[in-house]
Design a protein around this motif. Structure first.
Motif, mmCIF file in Angstrom:
data_model
loop_
_atom_site.group_PDB
_atom_site.id
_atom_site.type_symbol
_atom_site.label_atom_id
_atom_site.label_comp_id
_atom_site.label_asym_id
_atom_site.label_seq_id
_atom_site.Cartn_x
_atom_site.Cartn_y
_atom_site.Cartn_z
ATOM 1 N N VAL A 2 0.864 -1.038 -0.068
ATOM 2 C CA VAL A 2 -0.171 -0.218 0.163
ATOM 3 C C VAL A 2 0.832 1.306 0.033
ATOM 4 C CG1 VAL A 2 -0.072 -0.046 2.524
ATOM 5 C CG2 VAL A 2 -1.801 1.042 0.988
ATOM 6 N N GLN A 3 0.478 2.184 -0.886
ATOM 7 C CA GLN A 3 1.152 3.361 -0.811
ATOM 8 C C GLN A 3 0.639 4.354 0.291
ATOM 9 O OE1 GLN A 3 0.284 2.003 -3.891
ATOM 10 N NE2 GLN A 3 2.255 0.814 -3.716
ATOM 11 N N LEU A 4 1.582 5.158 0.850
ATOM 12 C CA LEU A 4 1.036 6.143 1.989
ATOM 13 C C LEU A 4 1.489 7.435 1.950
ATOM 14 C CD1 LEU A 4 1.775 3.913 4.971
ATOM 15 C CD2 LEU A 4 -0.315 4.036 3.843
ATOM 16 N N ALA A 5 0.896 8.422 2.211
ATOM 17 C CA ALA A 5 1.245 9.855 2.008
ATOM 18 C C ALA A 5 0.745 10.591 3.057
ATOM 19 C CB ALA A 5 0.752 10.260 0.767
ATOM 20 N N GLU A 6 1.432 10.893 3.868
ATOM 21 C CA GLU A 6 1.382 12.029 4.966
ATOM 22 C C GLU A 6 0.859 13.432 4.702
ATOM 23 O OE1 GLU A 6 4.446 8.875 6.580
ATOM 24 O OE2 GLU A 6 4.067 10.286 4.737
ATOM 25 N N SER A 7 0.126 14.121 5.446
ATOM 26 C CA SER A 7 0.106 15.673 5.542
ATOM 27 C C SER A 7 -0.328 16.168 6.511
ATOM 28 C CB SER A 7 -0.815 15.843 4.537
ATOM 29 O OG SER A 7 -2.094 15.481 4.354
ATOM 30 N N GLY A 8 -0.360 17.500 6.980
ATOM 31 C CA GLY A 8 -0.775 18.176 8.060
ATOM 32 C C GLY A 8 0.320 18.653 9.024
ATOM 33 N N GLY A 9 1.384 18.539 8.646
ATOM 34 C CA GLY A 9 2.592 18.773 9.503
ATOM 35 C C GLY A 9 2.728 20.369 9.523
ATOM 36 N N GLY A 10 3.597 20.826 10.515
ATOM 37 C CA GLY A 10 3.666 22.224 10.282
ATOM 38 C C GLY A 10 4.381 22.800 11.489
ATOM 39 N N LEU A 11 4.609 24.090 11.709
ATOM 40 C CA LEU A 11 5.124 24.809 12.814
ATOM 41 C C LEU A 11 3.854 25.229 13.788
ATOM 42 C CD1 LEU A 11 7.512 25.946 14.713
ATOM 43 C CD2 LEU A 11 7.134 27.786 13.297
ATOM 44 N N VAL A 12 3.993 24.805 15.085
ATOM 45 C CA VAL A 12 3.020 25.193 16.211
ATOM 46 C C VAL A 12 3.450 25.677 17.324
ATOM 47 C CG1 VAL A 12 2.360 22.948 16.776
ATOM 48 C CG2 VAL A 12 0.660 24.329 17.167
ATOM 49 N N GLN A 13 3.007 26.395 18.247
ATOM 50 C CA GLN A 13 3.384 26.755 19.454
ATOM 51 C C GLN A 13 2.978 25.712 20.433
ATOM 52 O OE1 GLN A 13 1.944 30.672 20.325
ATOM 53 N NE2 GLN A 13 4.071 31.638 19.783
ATOM 54 N N ALA A 14 3.902 25.528 21.526
ATOM 55 C CA ALA A 14 3.611 24.523 22.520
ATOM 56 C C ALA A 14 2.061 24.782 23.169
ATOM 57 C CB ALA A 14 4.404 24.897 23.872
ATOM 58 N N GLY A 15 1.452 23.924 23.401
ATOM 59 C CA GLY A 15 0.048 23.916 23.830
ATOM 60 C C GLY A 15 -0.905 23.847 22.591
ATOM 61 N N GLY A 16 -0.365 24.084 21.463
ATOM 62 C CA GLY A 16 -1.316 23.924 20.229
ATOM 63 C C GLY A 16 -1.701 22.468 19.820
ATOM 64 N N SER A 17 -2.275 22.718 18.576
ATOM 65 C CA SER A 17 -2.734 21.271 17.942
ATOM 66 C C SER A 17 -2.491 21.170 16.511
ATOM 67 C CB SER A 17 -4.228 21.389 18.013
ATOM 68 O OG SER A 17 -4.880 21.332 19.503
ATOM 69 N N LEU A 18 -2.459 20.053 16.085
ATOM 70 C CA LEU A 18 -2.228 19.728 14.614
ATOM 71 C C LEU A 18 -2.761 18.517 14.478
ATOM 72 C CD1 LEU A 18 1.535 20.261 13.814
ATOM 73 C CD2 LEU A 18 -0.343 21.800 12.787
#
Length: 125
Positions: A2-18
């Motif tokens: 199966v081929q997999l592709a991640e997304s949604g990462g980034g830079l966030v401050q402590a206490g934040g959400s992704l």
């Protein structure tokens, strides 16, 4: 395979959400156990979470319990990792992984057959 592709990462401050997403293609997604791993610079790739094909069973590393939630939508061939109350020590490249078979607690990277390319998560203090 199966081929997999991640997304949604980034830079966030402590206490934040992704929310990370992993889109799968190539085989019947619902037959696969899905896992999330992460690797920080200079460290081994470590288990974060896993979910059974039905979504009824999940596992987490102790350091993320109560903060991260894994889920999947088999109709969309996608697995998610909701990350709340992020800490600087969560900074890493996050990888999605897959393996076919009956669900068991699979926390070793060697138990997974297919991997995505990873998505960077950076948490600033």
């Amino acid at each position: 395979q199966v081929q997999l592709a991640e997304s949604g990462g980034g830079l966030v401050q402590a206490g934040g959400s992704l929310r990370l997403s992993c889109a799968a293609s190539g085989r019947t997604f619902s037959n696969y156990i899905m896992g999330w791993f992460r690797q920080a610079p200079g460290k081994e790739r470590e288990f974060v979470s896993a979910i059974s094909w039905s979504g009824g069973s999940t596992d987490y590393v102790d350091s993320v319990k109560g903060r991260f939630t894994i889920s999947r939508d088999n109709a969309k061939n996608t697995v998610y990792l909701q990350m709340n109350s992020l800490k600087p020590e969560d900074t890493a490249v996050y990888y999605c992984a897959a393996v076919r078979g009956p669900y068991s607690s699979r926390k070793s990277r060697h138990e997974y057959d297919d991997w995505g390319q990873g998505t960077q998560v950076t948490v600033s203090s």
